[in-house]
Design a protein around this motif. Sequence first.
Motif, mmCIF file in Angstrom:
data_model
loop_
_atom_site.group_PDB
_atom_site.id
_atom_site.type_symbol
_atom_site.label_atom_id
_atom_site.label_comp_id
_atom_site.label_asym_id
_atom_site.label_seq_id
_atom_site.Cartn_x
_atom_site.Cartn_y
_atom_site.Cartn_z
ATOM 1 N N TYR A 42 1.595 5.011 1.274
ATOM 2 C CA TYR A 42 1.205 5.935 2.343
ATOM 3 C C TYR A 42 1.609 7.368 2.014
ATOM 4 N N THR A 67 -1.749 5.375 7.944
ATOM 5 C CA THR A 67 -2.298 4.606 6.827
ATOM 6 C C THR A 67 -2.588 3.175 7.231
ATOM 7 N N LEU A 82 -6.230 0.599 7.921
ATOM 8 C CA LEU A 82 -6.464 -0.654 7.212
ATOM 9 C C LEU A 82 -6.786 -1.807 8.147
ATOM 10 N N HIS A 93 0.830 -1.196 0.000
ATOM 11 C CA HIS A 93 0.000 0.000 0.000
ATOM 12 C C HIS A 93 0.869 1.251 0.000
#
Length: 257
Positions: free
Chosen positions: A43, A120, A124, A41
Amino acid sequence: MDMDREYANGAFIPGSEGLPDLWAQKAAGFRAGLGARFSTHDYGPGPRQKLDLFRPEGAARGLMMFVHGGYWLEFGRESWSHLAAGAVARGWAVAMPSYTLAPAVRISDMTHEVAAAVQTAAALVAGPVVVTGHSAGGHLAARMACPDQQVPVARVVPISPLADLRPLRATAMNADLRINEAEALTESPCQHPLRASVQAHVWVGGQERPAFLWQARTLSESWACDWTVAPGLHHFNVIDGLESPGSALMAACLDGL
């Protein structure tokens, strides 16, 4: 006192030159074995502002983040994936960020990047957040517990942390780190109080260089928190306990949350 010698690790650990390849192999194997429970992912917009996320089977009990070391000058998240094994086996998700390295940015910039990575990753995964990290990553993990970093962290476990940056100014690597007097104070976790809402436990190997034992004790005394000197462990194998769900290091990270 020769600060370059004081903060040298590999020169005092036989076989250390082969460890980066071993770490990379173990990390790649762990990622491959996790299948769809591994993801990456962003950030932030930078090329190194990415984190890997490792999920357990079923709903996660919470999130542990591991911040890598390398004197803020080298390595990335890809070399350490296997260190998520212990927490994942205990039902926790694990995030591992890369961050921009010196000399491209200053250490204060890295602190802000890791804070963004925590925000971040916390969005999640539901549940409590623990931040641990090793060496320079231990410094960055500790910074997440300081009052100027308002990130959602329940506990930090700095492993062999660089808690006082002032001695690093006298090393050759400061040509790239560019730590000045002001930054040495503002970016040293031991110069900040521990945030009242955050638990802390400092971890260090008993066979580490005296400078790292001093750094760990300095932080534990400044924060009046627990610290553990793990007998027989040096700077590079002190993190191996993160691979085992039943290790004392994993207990320091996750027990009671």
